[in-house]
Design a protein around this motif. Structure first.
Motif, PDB file in Angstrom:
ATOM      1  N   GLY A  73      10.565   2.690   5.928  1.00  0.00           N
ATOM      2  CA  GLY A  73      10.040   2.347   4.600  1.00  0.00           C
ATOM      3  C   GLY A  73       9.846   3.581   3.726  1.00  0.00           C
ATOM      4  N   LEU A  74       9.421   4.667   4.340  1.00  0.00           N
ATOM      5  CA  LEU A  74       9.184   5.895   3.568  1.00  0.00           C
ATOM      6  C   LEU A  74      10.474   6.434   2.946  1.00  0.00           C
ATOM      7  CD1 LEU A  74       6.696   7.900   5.835  1.00  0.00           C
ATOM      8  CD2 LEU A  74       6.197   6.820   3.639  1.00  0.00           C
ATOM      9  N   LYS A  75      11.603   6.062   3.543  1.00  0.00           N
ATOM     10  CA  LYS A  75      12.874   6.612   3.060  1.00  0.00           C
ATOM     11  C   LYS A  75      13.234   6.109   1.657  1.00  0.00           C
ATOM     12  CE  LYS A  75      14.812   7.642   7.535  1.00  0.00           C
ATOM     13  NZ  LYS A  75      15.795   7.352   8.565  1.00  0.00           N
ATOM     14  N   LYS A  76      12.538   5.077   1.183  1.00  0.00           N
ATOM     15  CA  LYS A  76      12.818   4.562  -0.172  1.00  0.00           C
ATOM     16  C   LYS A  76      12.374   5.539  -1.260  1.00  0.00           C
ATOM     17  CE  LYS A  76      10.394   0.673  -0.027  1.00  0.00           C
ATOM     18  NZ  LYS A  76       9.791   0.233   1.245  1.00  0.00           N
ATOM     19  N   TYR A  77      11.521   6.479  -0.898  1.00  0.00           N
ATOM     20  CA  TYR A  77      10.856   7.283  -1.942  1.00  0.00           C
ATOM     21  C   TYR A  77      11.309   8.735  -1.927  1.00  0.00           C
ATOM     22  CZ  TYR A  77       7.669   3.297  -1.439  1.00  0.00           C
ATOM     23  OH  TYR A  77       7.129   2.044  -1.336  1.00  0.00           O
ATOM     24  N   ARG A  78      11.127   9.408  -3.051  1.00  0.00           N
ATOM     25  CA  ARG A  78      11.289  10.862  -3.143  1.00  0.00           C
ATOM     26  C   ARG A  78       9.984  11.435  -3.681  1.00  0.00           C
ATOM     27  NH1 ARG A  78      14.371  10.301  -0.249  1.00  0.00           N
ATOM     28  NH2 ARG A  78      16.571  10.732  -0.061  1.00  0.00           N
ATOM     29  N   ARG A 129       8.548  17.016  -5.796  1.00  0.00           N
ATOM     30  CA  ARG A 129       9.331  18.257  -5.695  1.00  0.00           C
ATOM     31  C   ARG A 129      10.778  17.982  -5.305  1.00  0.00           C
ATOM     32  NH1 ARG A 129       7.031  19.943  -1.302  1.00  0.00           N
ATOM     33  NH2 ARG A 129       5.639  18.157  -1.313  1.00  0.00           N
ATOM     34  N   GLY A 130      11.162  16.696  -5.247  1.00  0.00           N
ATOM     35  CA  GLY A 130      12.554  16.344  -5.005  1.00  0.00           C
ATOM     36  C   GLY A 130      12.904  16.078  -3.558  1.00  0.00           C
ATOM     37  N   GLY A 131      11.949  16.275  -2.641  1.00  0.00           N
ATOM     38  CA  GLY A 131      12.245  16.082  -1.222  1.00  0.00           C
ATOM     39  C   GLY A 131      11.867  14.696  -0.729  1.00  0.00           C
ATOM     40  N   ILE A 132      12.032  14.515   0.572  1.00  0.00           N
ATOM     41  CA  ILE A 132      11.808  13.209   1.179  1.00  0.00           C
ATOM     42  C   ILE A 132      10.343  13.024   1.590  1.00  0.00           C
ATOM     43  CG2 ILE A 132      14.131  13.047   2.123  1.00  0.00           C
ATOM     44  CD1 ILE A 132      12.806  13.807   4.896  1.00  0.00           C
ATOM     45  N   TYR A 185      13.198  23.570   1.331  1.00  0.00           N
ATOM     46  CA  TYR A 185      12.918  22.197   1.785  1.00  0.00           C
ATOM     47  C   TYR A 185      11.569  21.751   1.218  1.00  0.00           C
ATOM     48  CZ  TYR A 185      16.484  23.232   5.345  1.00  0.00           C
ATOM     49  OH  TYR A 185      17.638  23.579   6.004  1.00  0.00           O
ATOM     50  N   ASN A 186      11.506  20.509   0.774  1.00  0.00           N
ATOM     51  CA  ASN A 186      10.314  20.012   0.069  1.00  0.00           C
ATOM     52  C   ASN A 186       9.913  18.618   0.532  1.00  0.00           C
ATOM     53  OD1 ASN A 186       9.501  21.956  -2.175  1.00  0.00           O
ATOM     54  ND2 ASN A 186      11.727  21.843  -2.403  1.00  0.00           N
ATOM     55  N   GLN A 187       9.363  18.505   1.739  1.00  0.00           N
ATOM     56  CA  GLN A 187       8.984  17.176   2.206  1.00  0.00           C
ATOM     57  C   GLN A 187       7.543  16.819   1.810  1.00  0.00           C
ATOM     58  OE1 GLN A 187       9.798  19.738   4.001  1.00  0.00           O
ATOM     59  NE2 GLN A 187      11.357  19.294   5.546  1.00  0.00           N
ATOM     60  N   TYR A 209       0.820  -1.214   0.000  1.00  0.00           N
ATOM     61  CA  TYR A 209       0.000   0.000   0.000  1.00  0.00           C
ATOM     62  C   TYR A 209       0.856   1.267   0.000  1.00  0.00           C
ATOM     63  CZ  TYR A 209      -4.444  -2.370   0.135  1.00  0.00           C
ATOM     64  OH  TYR A 209      -5.537  -3.116  -0.216  1.00  0.00           O
ATOM     65  N   MET A 210       2.062   1.172   0.514  1.00  0.00           N
ATOM     66  CA  MET A 210       2.937   2.343   0.481  1.00  0.00           C
ATOM     67  C   MET A 210       3.299   2.697  -0.959  1.00  0.00           C
ATOM     68  SD  MET A 210       6.356   2.948   2.772  1.00  0.00           S
ATOM     69  CE  MET A 210       5.733   2.837   4.425  1.00  0.00           C
ATOM     70  N   ASP A 211       3.562   1.674  -1.777  1.00  0.00           N
ATOM     71  CA  ASP A 211       3.845   1.922  -3.198  1.00  0.00           C
ATOM     72  C   ASP A 211       2.672   2.631  -3.867  1.00  0.00           C
ATOM     73  OD1 ASP A 211       6.369   0.867  -3.448  1.00  0.00           O
ATOM     74  OD2 ASP A 211       5.696  -1.143  -4.069  1.00  0.00           O
ATOM     75  N   ARG A 212       1.483   2.094  -3.612  1.00  0.00           N
ATOM     76  CA  ARG A 212       0.298   2.669  -4.270  1.00  0.00           C
ATOM     77  C   ARG A 212       0.043   4.090  -3.756  1.00  0.00           C
ATOM     78  NH1 ARG A 212      -4.140  -2.155  -4.053  1.00  0.00           N
ATOM     79  NH2 ARG A 212      -5.375  -0.702  -5.317  1.00  0.00           N
ATOM     80  N   MET A 213       0.309   4.308  -2.480  1.00  0.00           N
ATOM     81  CA  MET A 213       0.107   5.640  -1.899  1.00  0.00           C
ATOM     82  C   MET A 213       1.026   6.675  -2.549  1.00  0.00           C
ATOM     83  SD  MET A 213       0.967   6.812   2.001  1.00  0.00           S
ATOM     84  CE  MET A 213       2.738   6.645   1.796  1.00  0.00           C
TER      85      MET A 213
END
Lengths: 787, 313
Positions: free
Chosen positions: A621-626, A629-632, A540-542, A495-499
């Motif tokens: 797990g969230l750290k796998k994605y950007r 806008r280029g942020g975390i 900053y662009n989270q 679900y994280m991927d789909r989110m």
């Protein structure tokens, strides 16, 4: 206490403020379509122009045309409508839902507004047709509606029909330059740029600032006219201040307060977003306060000016659709003001304004501003005691944030030390830097309890029996607890991927449809880059995602681990069957699940550790994605009021919770009634969570009875409790101070309790304006008293 | 993040030394300065009719049943091997038959049955007390209470030694009904003595509470002479201690010893009635908490007798 601070905390209430407050609360709330009219006209005339130019022209027209009003006794003026607390229809983001819900707005369960029948007709005839298929809401539905709905019970994607807020602008810059200064800067940059996109951006900033100057001049003119009629000296002062601010930056405390308020009114007119936060006002307003004090301003005068602004913070509310209003009840607008904290060199940052703001809150006891005390190990005792006294008055304000855990968490997530030390709070409990972040704090809410349900059932939704998610096995096929955990991890990953795919679409749509030039002018580095904030112009662009809910996940997994895998006293089939039947006919099994398995919140390392483990899994797990806008991506642990509707999406759970019942409240709180060891044990449990990963913010609710605060000894003991909270490294705590009879009386006779405010997790709302089930929720939470 | 430190093991003075306790109260805010954890020890030689903690009177351990939690499922009856339990409107316990084996407690799905005490070593007791030490900084600590602390004085002494060795502030709440010799041993280990003076009149004290107050008053004098930090409390019980005459006599005595003596009047707390119901005992006090005005009148008596250090919580 220092004599000066003592004097501030003893300043009396002002009759002017009391009468302004009463008038404000007595005025009914209406839906307003005035700005929608103006914006729609501008859009009709600007077809084919770049989005940022159209948005800037629409804002400018609204600033020049919207009806304005001044109360004869005000020192601080300005609002986005002539009426107070109006629900502003914002068709750029959502017109279809307004069409569907217009008639129900006066009667819906949460956040009601009165409606003028002629407005409904006008809206449907002249506004709605233009925005069909064009608004953010309609474009999002066409592009992603199916997938957004498919994942909705696990992941709620936000910002589908309104702007993203939760932003702390660079108010210091605004005060230093004023709209005229920013306009001049934009003109210089326009002249120096050859890039077409940059030039459009600078033009859009220029248009916005022209509108801002015009808006201020209109207030100056109205105040002059009213002064001529009434001869009230405050109106002469208001006229002079507004006239000056249209041309020059502020110098006095009065001018700085008025300039600050104009900034937030205009941001709301442009963005209509949930929360633009002033942040550390006691820091950036202090030089202006000192100027005026040196020129002879008395403390009473400073307090009255401050309280005039405090009233203003309560005059803008936020119209949400009925579903969203359940998740964010009490139309929070999130004017979050931080006091205290530390300077870059580690010294204490509190000053006279910190105390003036606390005293203003103690006088008004209104939901806004959402006042936040920043505390650290060096916070002075007198500040903690002053704050404790105000907390004890029962408005739930101030909430308390802990520098000791927040600053390191921010630095761990890419924020510079200088920016981290200067952090502020936006919305309810979300964390930000000052003036250079687009944090997109509420990108989504991730229902871990639902993900666990799908893990136990092989992907079948317990509420309707449909195959909803992937089938990785079910409780009867996992031979060991470790297999169950592995399947749960896979479900979260899925679900994280789909989110993340959906959040990227929202981000893209906002950039395309909703550029915000006025805001971009007060967020670094947009002006330097010539880039709108929605396109990634901020430093900053989270994107923030809330993991929900630690307590239910920990309690459920611990019950399964103990009964099914360790004691083997309940078979997997029996438990799964009981969950499917919502415990019907299995009441004794349910009683054992509740009473005979350890629960999060009682200082039991094993079960607390389960909550910590899955919070950590999610945060890592969230750290796998950007984000786009280029942020975390970063994790939050809070729900505001969403634990009620999110609970409605979840079937029976192994912690003994019935299907559709609310989840644990707040974010890191224990399940209500399951923390039996008292407040110190709860704090020790909560402290086991990985706060270094919770850089988007967390929320811990506690309820105390007012008797605790009635003696000096009680105040001192409460301050010690806060010190221990600080040492334990928990990021946030807030307190409901009330008793049940208060709330029962308020339910029976809401008219008499219009001013009664309670925390609905993270912000404060009027109790009588909450839906009955939320009222019950508040009453049911564990009460701690010193007996 | 929990703020706990590894504690060096302190050997038991006597390996067999054990204590019987009935409750650990965390976040205690009325048992001494700051935030504290309070451990309640079982057994008391006094028989105050209004006792707030009837489970602390007996040194022995009994089975308790809480009717409000009970769902009357009967599992406890089935689990009991000695026929001690019967079910009617609630579960009744035949205490002469009950062996305190714990089978019924295990069987109860809702936790309505429990023992009213347990036996622990001094090390275990100290560990429990120190769980919240992160809250004790800024002037808090641990408190021993009861029951009567001195009934199990060797155990209490050992617990206090361990806490002191950890540098933690200590207090006891006691009737001070003990020998001078025993009290002497506690002086170096206790930072705050919180004691009751319930009646000044010796005969009333004997008649109502079952013991003499001579030893109590002598111990109070010893503590004062030793320069200990002492807080004297008088519970104001309607129909018993809450008379003008009694309060004036206590105040007069205290003022004669030291006008700066710390003194506190405790309002009657009727909430303990539910404990008596669980024990199937009658609660003999028929009264309500005193009003603010009544409390103020008693406070004026203290002031009139010359006491200057009145604690008002």
């Amino acid at each position: 206490m220092n004599a000066l601070y003592q004097e501030i905390m003893s300043l009396p209430k002002s009759p002017r403020i009391e009468s302004l407050k009463k008038k404000m609360l007595d005025e009914p709330r209406y839906v307003s379509i005035e700005q929608a009219h103006i914006v729609t006209e501008v859009y009709r005339q600007t077809e084919g122009e770049p989005a940022c130019i159209r948005r800037a022209k629409a804002l400018k027209a609204a600033l020049e045309q919207i009806k304005i009003r001044i109360e004869p006794d005000e020192w601080i003026v300005g609002n986005r409508t002539a009426g107070v607390r109006a629900g502003v229809v914002f068709p750029e983001t959502g017109a279809s839902w307004v069409d569907r819900e217009f008639e129900t707005l006066p009667t819906r369960p949460q956040d009601r507004f009165l409606v003028r029948p002629e407005d409904i007709v006008e809206f449907r005839e002249r506004i709605l047709p233009y925005w069909k298929g064009v608004s953010l809401e309609d474009q999002v539905r066409a592009r992603a509606g199916e997938e957004v709905n498919a994942i909705a019970r696990v992941v709620k994607i936000n910002q589908k029909d309104h702007s993203q807020g939760h932003i702390c602008p660079n108010t210091k810059k605004w005060l230093a330059m004023g709209p005229a200064g920013i306009l001049a800067d934009a003109e210089a940059r326009l002249a120096a740029s050859a890039d077409a996109q940059q030039r459009d951006f600078y033009r859009s900033v220029i248009l916005s600032m022209e509108g801002a100057c015009a808006f201020m001049r209109r207030y100056a003119e109205l105040a002059e006219a009213l002064y001529a009629e009434t001869d009230k000296e405050n109106l002469a002062a208001v006229a002079a201040v507004c006239r000056k601010l249209a041309e020059q930056p502020p110098e006095t405390y009065h001018e700085a307060l008025q300039a600050t308020w104009f900034l937030y009114v205009i941001l709301q007119m442009e963005g209509n977003a949930s929360s633009f936060s002033p942040g550390r006002m006691d820091q950036y307003l202090y030089p202006y306060f000192r100027n005026s004090r040196a020129a002879g301003m008395r403390l009473e005068e400073a307090l009255e000016l401050t309280e005039c602004l405090w009233l203003k913070f309560n005059q803008i509310v936020y119209l949400r659709n009925s579903n969203s209003a359940k998740y964010f009840a009490g139309f929070p607008i999130g004017f979050n003001v931080a006091v205290g904290g530390q300077n870059l060199d580690g010294s204490d940052a509190s000053n006279e304004l910190s105390y003036l703001f606390l005293q203003a809150q103690s006088h008004l006891l209104l939901p806004q501003p959402n006042l936040s005390l920043r505390m650290y190990k060096g916070s002075p005792e007198q500040l903690l005691e002053a704050a404790s006294r105000v907390i004890g008055m029962g408005s739930g304000i101030p909430q308390v944030f802990n520098d000791e855990s927040i600053i390191p968490a921010l630095e761990l997530h890419g924020i510079s030390h200088e920016d981290a030390v200067n952090y502020a709070i936006v919305g309810c409990v979300e964390l930000t830097t000052h003036g250079n972040t687009l944090g997109w704090s509420d990108a989504a809410m991730f229902n871990l309890v639902k993900a666990l349900e799908l893990t136990l059932t092989g992907g079948i939704d317990l509420l309707d029996g449909r195959q909803m998610g992937p089938n990785y096995g079910d409780l009867t096929t996992y031979a060991t607890y470790e297999e169950l955990e592995a399947a749960f991890a896979r479900m979260i990953d899925h679900y994280m991927d789909r989110m993340v795919d959906m959040v990227a679409i929202m981000d893209e749509m906002h950039a395309k449809i909703l550029p915000t030039p006025f805001l971009s002018a007060v967020i670094d580095d947009c002006m330097a880059l010539g880039k709108d904030v929605t396109l990634g112009g901020a430093h900053y662009n989270q994107a923030g995602v809330q993991a929900i809910q630690v307590a239910n996940v920990a309690d459920s997994l611990e019950a399964i681990r103990k009964f099914v895998y360790e004691d083997k006293s309940v078979s997997a089939a029996e438990l799964l069957d009981a969950l499917k039947r919502d415990f019907e006919g299995c009441e004794l099994l349910r009683a054992r699940l509740i009473h005979k398995a350890p629960k999060y919140g009682n200082d039991i390392p094993e079960v607390d550790g389960i909550g910590a483990k899955w919070a950590r899994y999610f945060g890592e797990g969230l750290k796998k994605y950007r984000n786009r806008r280029g942020g975390i991506y970063q994790m939050g642990l809070y729900t505001v009021s969403a634990h009620v509707p999110m609970g409605q999406n979840v079937g029976a759970s192994a912690d003994g919770r019935h299907a559709r019942d609310p989840l644990a409240d707040g974010g890191v709180s224990a399940m209500y009634g399951r923390d039996e060891m008292g407040p110190t044990a709860l704090l020790q449990s909560v402290a086991r969570l990985p706060f270094e990963l919770v850089s988007n913010g967390s929320l811990l609710n506690m309820k105390f009875l007012p008797s605790f605060f009635q003696t000096q000894s009680g105040i001192e003991k409460f301050a010690r409790f806060l010190r221990a909270f600080c040492r334990l490294g928990i990021s946030h705590i807030q307190f409901n101070v009330l008793n049940e009879s208060d709330l029962r009386a308020a339910q029976k006779d809401p008219e008499k309790y219009r001013g009664l405010t309670v925390r609905v997790a993270g912000y404060t709302a009027y109790f009588t304006e909450l839906a009955p089930d939320l009222q019950e929720e508040i009453i049911a939470r564990t009460t701690y008293d010193a007996v | 993040m929990t703020g706990r430190s590894d504690r060096a093991a302190v050997p038991d003075c006597a390996p067999e030394c054990r204590g019987t306790i009935f409750e650990l109260k965390r976040f205690a805010v009325h048992d001494g300065p700051g935030l504290r954890s309070t451990l309640f020890l079982k057994g008391c030689p006094l028989r105050c009719p209004w006792c707030q903690n009837p489970e602390g009177l007996s040194a022995g351990i009994r089975l308790w049943h809480r009717p409000r939690s009970c769902v009357r499922c009967g599992r406890c009856i089935a689990a009991c091997r000695s026929g001690a339990l019967t079910l009617s409107d609630r579960v009744h316990i035949d205490r002469s038959a009950c062996t305190r084996c714990g089978r019924c407690i295990e069987a109860c799905p809702v936790g309505a049955l429990s023992l009213d005490g347990r036996v622990v070593s001094p090390g275990e007791a100290a560990d429990m007390l120190l769980e919240d030490r992160v809250f004790f900084q800024d002037g808090g600590g641990v408190t021993l209470s009861g029951g009567e602390v001195f009934v199990q004085w060797p155990f209490a002494l050992e617990v206090l030694k361990r806490c002191k060795a950890e540098g933690v502030d200590t207090a006891i709440e006691s009737s001070m009904y003990t020998s001078a010799d025993v009290l002497e041993r506690f002086l170096p280990l206790v930072d705050h003595f919180i004691m009751d003076i319930k009646y000044m009149d010796a005969e009333t004290h004997r008649r109502v509470l079952g013991v003499d107050n001579r030893q109590i008053l002598e111990n109070h004098a010893r503590l004062v002479a030793a320069g200990a930090d002492v807080l004297v409390r008088t519970p104001l019980i309607p129909g018993y201690t809450a008379t003008e005459e009694n309060v004036r006599a206590i105040a007069s005595y205290l003022a004669s010893v030291d006008p700066d003596a710390k003194v506190e009047l405790l309002n009657f707390n009727p909430m303990c009635r539910s404990k008596y119901a669980a024990l199937e005992w009658e609660y003999p006090v028929d009264g309500r908490a005193l009003t603010a005005e009544e409390m103020a009148a008693f406070h004026r008596i203290l002031e009139a007798e010359g006491l200057r250090n009145i604690i008002r919580e």
